[in-house]
Design an enzyme around this catalytic site. Structure first.
Site, mmCIF file in Angstrom:
data_model
loop_
_atom_site.group_PDB
_atom_site.id
_atom_site.type_symbol
_atom_site.label_atom_id
_atom_site.label_comp_id
_atom_site.label_asym_id
_atom_site.label_seq_id
_atom_site.Cartn_x
_atom_site.Cartn_y
_atom_site.Cartn_z
ATOM 1 N N LYS A 167 -2.159 0.044 6.310
ATOM 2 C CA LYS A 167 -3.373 -0.023 5.951
ATOM 3 C C LYS A 167 -3.636 0.169 4.531
ATOM 4 O O LYS A 167 -4.589 -0.525 3.099
ATOM 5 C CB LYS A 167 -4.611 -0.478 6.743
ATOM 6 C CG LYS A 167 -5.605 -0.810 7.853
ATOM 7 C CD LYS A 167 -5.649 -2.440 7.517
ATOM 8 C CE LYS A 167 -4.625 -3.741 7.266
ATOM 9 N NZ LYS A 167 -4.116 -4.197 8.691
ATOM 10 N N CYS B 145 0.777 -20.093 -1.127
ATOM 11 C CA CYS B 145 -0.391 -21.129 -1.976
ATOM 12 C C CYS B 145 -1.029 -21.966 -1.350
ATOM 13 O O CYS B 145 -0.248 -22.278 0.105
ATOM 14 C CB CYS B 145 0.870 -22.077 -2.765
ATOM 15 S SG CYS B 145 2.350 -20.776 -3.648
ATOM 16 N N HIS C 246 13.743 15.253 11.311
ATOM 17 C CA HIS C 246 14.869 14.907 10.679
ATOM 18 C C HIS C 246 15.371 13.623 9.516
ATOM 19 O O HIS C 246 15.776 13.212 9.793
ATOM 20 C CB HIS C 246 15.040 13.433 11.829
ATOM 21 C CG HIS C 246 15.076 14.198 13.454
ATOM 22 N ND1 HIS C 246 16.373 14.888 13.666
ATOM 23 C CD2 HIS C 246 14.106 14.074 14.265
ATOM 24 C CE1 HIS C 246 15.914 14.614 15.305
ATOM 25 N NE2 HIS C 246 14.850 14.900 15.142
ATOM 26 N N TRP D 147 0.779 -18.135 -5.159
ATOM 27 C CA TRP D 147 0.707 -16.754 -4.498
ATOM 28 C C TRP D 147 2.784 -16.916 -5.207
ATOM 29 O O TRP D 147 3.509 -17.993 -4.919
ATOM 30 C CB TRP D 147 0.968 -16.231 -3.255
ATOM 31 C CG TRP D 147 1.794 -14.915 -3.659
ATOM 32 C CD1 TRP D 147 0.629 -13.766 -3.014
ATOM 33 C CD2 TRP D 147 2.924 -14.799 -2.841
ATOM 34 N NE1 TRP D 147 1.644 -12.732 -3.372
ATOM 35 C CE2 TRP D 147 2.523 -13.382 -2.392
ATOM 36 C CE3 TRP D 147 4.089 -15.091 -2.333
ATOM 37 C CZ2 TRP D 147 3.809 -12.754 -1.763
ATOM 38 C CZ3 TRP D 147 5.310 -14.231 -2.064
ATOM 39 C CH2 TRP D 147 5.269 -13.080 -2.443
ATOM 40 N N ARG E 203 -4.438 -17.835 0.442
ATOM 41 C CA ARG E 203 -3.061 -18.448 0.443
ATOM 42 C C ARG E 203 -2.408 -18.217 -1.161
ATOM 43 O O ARG E 203 -1.190 -17.992 -0.369
ATOM 44 C CB ARG E 203 -3.391 -20.143 0.476
ATOM 45 C CG ARG E 203 -3.806 -20.137 1.917
ATOM 46 C CD ARG E 203 -3.213 -21.683 2.335
ATOM 47 N NE ARG E 203 -1.938 -21.738 2.190
ATOM 48 C CZ ARG E 203 -1.102 -22.538 3.833
ATOM 49 N NH1 ARG E 203 -2.499 -22.026 4.655
ATOM 50 N NH2 ARG E 203 -0.690 -22.354 3.672
ATOM 51 N N ASN F 122 3.399 -25.521 -2.157
ATOM 52 C CA ASN F 122 3.522 -24.550 -1.636
ATOM 53 C C ASN F 122 5.215 -24.771 -0.565
ATOM 54 O O ASN F 122 5.357 -24.851 -0.318
ATOM 55 C CB ASN F 122 2.357 -24.647 0.076
ATOM 56 C CG ASN F 122 2.801 -23.482 0.558
ATOM 57 O OD1 ASN F 122 2.855 -22.295 -0.173
ATOM 58 N ND2 ASN F 122 2.471 -23.682 1.504
ATOM 59 N N GLY F 123 5.873 -22.996 -1.424
ATOM 60 C CA GLY F 123 7.033 -23.591 -0.568
ATOM 61 C C GLY F 123 8.193 -22.836 -1.200
ATOM 62 O O GLY F 123 7.800 -22.167 -2.880
ATOM 63 N N LYS G 161 -3.329 -14.145 2.031
ATOM 64 C CA LYS G 161 -3.607 -13.727 3.380
ATOM 65 C C LYS G 161 -2.462 -14.094 4.118
ATOM 66 O O LYS G 161 -1.941 -13.676 5.577
ATOM 67 C CB LYS G 161 -4.682 -14.201 3.912
ATOM 68 C CG LYS G 161 -5.484 -14.626 5.297
ATOM 69 C CD LYS G 161 -5.362 -13.211 5.490
ATOM 70 C CE LYS G 161 -5.988 -12.762 7.007
ATOM 71 N NZ LYS G 161 -6.174 -11.079 7.122
ATOM 72 N N GLU H 24 0.606 1.301 12.043
ATOM 73 C CA GLU H 24 -0.694 0.610 11.436
ATOM 74 C C GLU H 24 -2.222 0.778 9.718
ATOM 75 O O GLU H 24 -2.511 0.808 8.933
ATOM 76 C CB GLU H 24 -1.104 -0.324 11.977
ATOM 77 C CG GLU H 24 -2.561 -0.949 11.797
ATOM 78 C CD GLU H 24 -2.610 -2.847 11.194
ATOM 79 O OE1 GLU H 24 -1.141 -2.570 11.136
ATOM 80 O OE2 GLU H 24 -3.550 -2.491 10.774
ATOM 81 N N GLU I 58 -1.846 -1.055 1.565
ATOM 82 C CA GLU I 58 -2.024 -2.549 1.321
ATOM 83 C C GLU I 58 -3.231 -2.474 0.163
ATOM 84 O O GLU I 58 -3.821 -3.360 -0.897
ATOM 85 C CB GLU I 58 -1.600 -3.721 2.010
ATOM 86 C CG GLU I 58 -3.167 -4.058 2.948
ATOM 87 C CD GLU I 58 -2.641 -4.855 3.998
ATOM 88 O OE1 GLU I 58 -3.370 -4.744 5.059
ATOM 89 O OE2 GLU I 58 -2.638 -6.371 3.412
HETATM 90 O O1 M6R Z 1 -0.729 -14.383 9.756
HETATM 91 P P1 M6R Z 1 0.300 -13.414 10.716
HETATM 92 O O2 M6R Z 1 -0.752 -12.669 11.421
HETATM 93 O O3 M6R Z 1 1.100 -14.259 11.089
HETATM 94 O O4 M6R Z 1 0.699 -12.197 9.452
HETATM 95 C C1 M6R Z 1 1.537 -11.477 9.480
HETATM 96 C C2 M6R Z 1 1.104 -10.368 8.340
HETATM 97 O O5 M6R Z 1 1.508 -11.172 7.336
HETATM 98 C C3 M6R Z 1 -0.419 -9.697 8.143
HETATM 99 O O6 M6R Z 1 -0.428 -8.965 9.524
HETATM 100 C C4 M6R Z 1 0.143 -8.769 7.212
HETATM 101 O O7 M6R Z 1 0.915 -7.922 7.153
HETATM 102 C C5 M6R Z 1 -1.354 -7.947 6.816
HETATM 103 N N1 M6R Z 1 -1.757 -8.519 5.153
HETATM 104 C C6 M6R Z 1 -1.797 -6.719 6.851
HETATM 105 O O8 M6R Z 1 -3.013 -6.285 7.289
#
Ligand code: M6R
Length: 605
Positions: free
Chosen positions: A481, A2, A500, A74, A27, A98-99, A600, A477, A484
């Site tokens: 990607k 947020c 396994h 959020w 955010r 926020n929190g 983000k 990774e 998400e």
């Molecule tokens: O701001 P940060 O690097 O601490 O964020 C960590 C994760 O939230 C961030 O990398 C998230 O996994 C991304 N959306 C991945 O693309």
């Protein structure tokens, strides 16, 4: 998560609050809202969805007022709809938060007889607490101050009160909050980005601080309610709102920026002329017995790749942990360890908590961040920049390769300090790193091949990514990607682990992305690839020319990355998995830059 913004202004604040919300949309973007005091009377507008939905409503029913607070959400407690959107009102009080208020159910129960709650949120209790305190005859300041004492959990909040047109009240515990100082106005915001267009003079509230803000003044009090001075930070230049330029999405622009952003990272860590790494001041690699890297999501995978580098080049043991797990397992910490938080935003709640945990335990702490005004950069003993520039796409791309680049350079620095890397070795590996921007440019030329593959790939229900060694985190990774932004189910596995259990999931046509540049583990990975191929998988092999020469015929599809030192190959391959996820998502028509359910910056646990 947020984002919050507030203005105690001299002129109408609505447009500027909306502008601030747009900067904060990274955010959270489930819903948003704005409240102003119009001649002392609280008024608000809220909307489900992105800020543009709120903007449209404000066009229909404009709000006027020279004091206001605004919020982009959020959702944590309560579905993302208009009713649960902030600001929340109770009686005379309006609040943005926020929190997470962890004891909100308890407070609701306590106030149950006296109050009716109209939302599913934890935040609403704050407005009720303050309004009840006002009912009991307390002044606005006393009412705010005493209500804070009832809250457990994390909060950054802004609060306005009917008939009190001169003030915004603010408080911070566990979630970041800054004040912006103007000539004839004062501001409040989640971070420097929110305040960029308003002020370059910021005051960061510290843990437990609360503040009373007027048009031409602000008073800050600490957790014991004692008046305190906090330093003024001048933000140079003001983070410009990044533009998409001619790119269809921020994510694509950020993928294409990588030759430049990696170059910027390198200039901080490697001396091109001497072909050697700069050892950051304050880090004594020689006398360390362990490096602890803690992060979340993509940043965690950068740390997981770095483990291979630090161990193999620096001869130092590395522990990599997921931030949300780290402190709760009560790790055994030795004083000779260096703790490194890796975070693009520098605000991720769990990573920040891990940093504080290690700092309180007496460890030397470093924060490898993109946002140098962030809480982690300010709180760590050593702030290590990655200089990737603002990353707007929710899917992290250029921050990942810059994190990898900086960590690779730090591993070289460790090797030099600990005498596990010869001078020749350092020259060779630094040269490879310096070559990376050029190699990334060549890799970007594979874009149309990757796009063509993505067309069929986008029809898959599920996909697997396999690798060995440093390509295991790359497999994770790649899968992250894809998940998400395309919403296709995907998993990354260590290639040797598949048999396994997970191999049971392979069916005719299941796409399996195999990451295997030619190295000492190549043959083993290719054997694992054949195991899944024999069970009907459709194989996309990501390899280099030497690997392609051997296994070309075994794969259904092939992506041949430029030949490079194995040391930097994870950085090069990152580009391929990013482009693959991007084009797949574009084929599927998802919201690439703001995928569903995400934000983000994750500032709640
Ligand atoms: O701001 P940060 O690097 O601490 O964020 C960590 C994760 O939230 C961030 O990398 C998230 O996994 C991304 N959306 C991945 O693309």
């Amino acid at each position: 998560m947020c984002g919050i913004i507030g203005i105690v202004g001299s002129t109408d604040v609505t447009d500027r609050l909306v502008d601030g919300l747009k900067r904060l949309e990274y955010r959270g973007y489930d819903s948003s809202g704005i409240a102003v005091l119009d001649k002392g009377v609280l008024k608000r507008e809220r909307a489900e969805g992105k800020i543009k939905a709120l903007e449209a409503k404000l066009k229909e029913t404009p709000l006027d007022g020279s004091i206001g607070i605004a919020h982009t959400r959020w959702a944590t407690h309560g579905v993302p709809n208009e009713n649960n959107a902030h600001p929340h009102f109770a009686g005379r009080v309006g609040v943005v938060h926020n929190g997470i208020i962890e004891n909100f159910l308890e407070i609701r129960k306590k106030l149950g007889g006296k109050r009716t709650f109209t939302t599913q949120t934890d935040t609403e209790v704050i407005a009720h607490l303050v309004d009840l305190a006002l009912d009991s005859g307390l002044s606005p300041i006393e009412a705010f101050k005493t209500s804070l004492k009832e809250l457990h959990g994390a909060y950054a909040l802004g609060l306005i009160i009917n008939d009190n047109p001169g003030y915004i009240f603010a408080a911070r515990a566990g979630s970041p909050l800054a004040l912006g100082i103007g000539e004839t106005e004062m501001y409040l915001g989640s971070d420097a980005t929110a305040l960029a267009q308003l002020s370059q003079k910021l005051v960061y509230l510290e843990e437990g601080d609360w503040a009373v803000i007027t048009k031409d003044n602000y008073d800050i009090f600490d957790k014991d309610d004692k008046p305190v001075e906090r330093p003024i930070t001048i933000i140079s230049g003001g983070p410009a709102m990044a533009e998409k330029g001619n790119y269809r999405h921020f994510m694509l622009k950020e993928i294409y920026e990588q030759p430049e952003t990696i170059g910027r990272t390198l200039s901080n860590y490697i001396s091109d002329f001497h072909r050697e790494t700069n050892i950051p001041e304050g880090i004594d690699f020689k006398n360390l017995d362990r490096v602890i890297i803690v992060a979340c999501g993509t940043a965690y995978y950068a740390g997981a790749v770095a483990k291979y580098w630090f161990e193999q080049i620096g001869g130092i043991s590395v522990e990599v942990d997921i931030a949300s797990e780290f402190r709760y397992r009560k790790p055994v910490l030795s004083q000779n360890s260096l703790f490194i938080a890796v975070s693009q935003s520098g605000e991720t709640a769990d990573t920040l908590a891990a940093l504080r945990y290690c700092k309180a335990s007496g460890l030397k702490t470093a924060a490898l961040v993109n946002v140098m005004t962030s809480t982690m950069a300010r709180e760590a003993d050593i702030a290590l920049p990655i200089n990737a520039g603002p990353e707007i796409g929710v899917a992290s791309t250029k921050a990942f390769t810059s994190q990898l680049t900086a960590l690779a350079a730090l591993a070289l620095a460790a090797g030099r300090s600990r005498n596990t890397l010869s001078r020749d070795g350092e020259i060779r590996l630094s040269r490879s790193l310096i070559e990376t921007p050029r190699l990334v440019t060549q890799t970007l030329e594979l874009d149309s091949i990757i796009e063509a593959f993505a067309f069929d790939f986008s029809k898959a229900k599920s996909a697997f990514y396999l690798g060995r060694g440093p390509y295991v985190p790359l497999a994770f990774e790649g899968a992250l990607k894809l998940k998400e932004i395309s919403y296709i189910h995907a998993e990354g596995y260590a290639a040797g682990e598949l048999k396994h259990g997970p191999i049971a999931l392979i069916e005719d046509g299941t796409p399996v992305i195999v990451i295997a540049p030619y190295d000492n583990l190549y043959e083993k990975t290719i054997s694992n690839m054949q195991e899944v191929s024999a069970r009907g998988a459709r194989i996309l092999l990501i390899t280099d020319a030497a690997g392609a020469k051997i296994s070309e015929e075994l794969a259904d599809d092939l992506i041949i990355v430029p030949t490079c030192d194995g040391f930097v190959a994870p950085i090069i391959i990152a580009i391929v998995v990013q482009l693959l996820a991007y084009h797949t998502a574009v084929h599927l028509g998802t919201d690439v830059d703001q995928p569903r359910n995400l934000a983000k910056s994750v500032t709640v646990e």
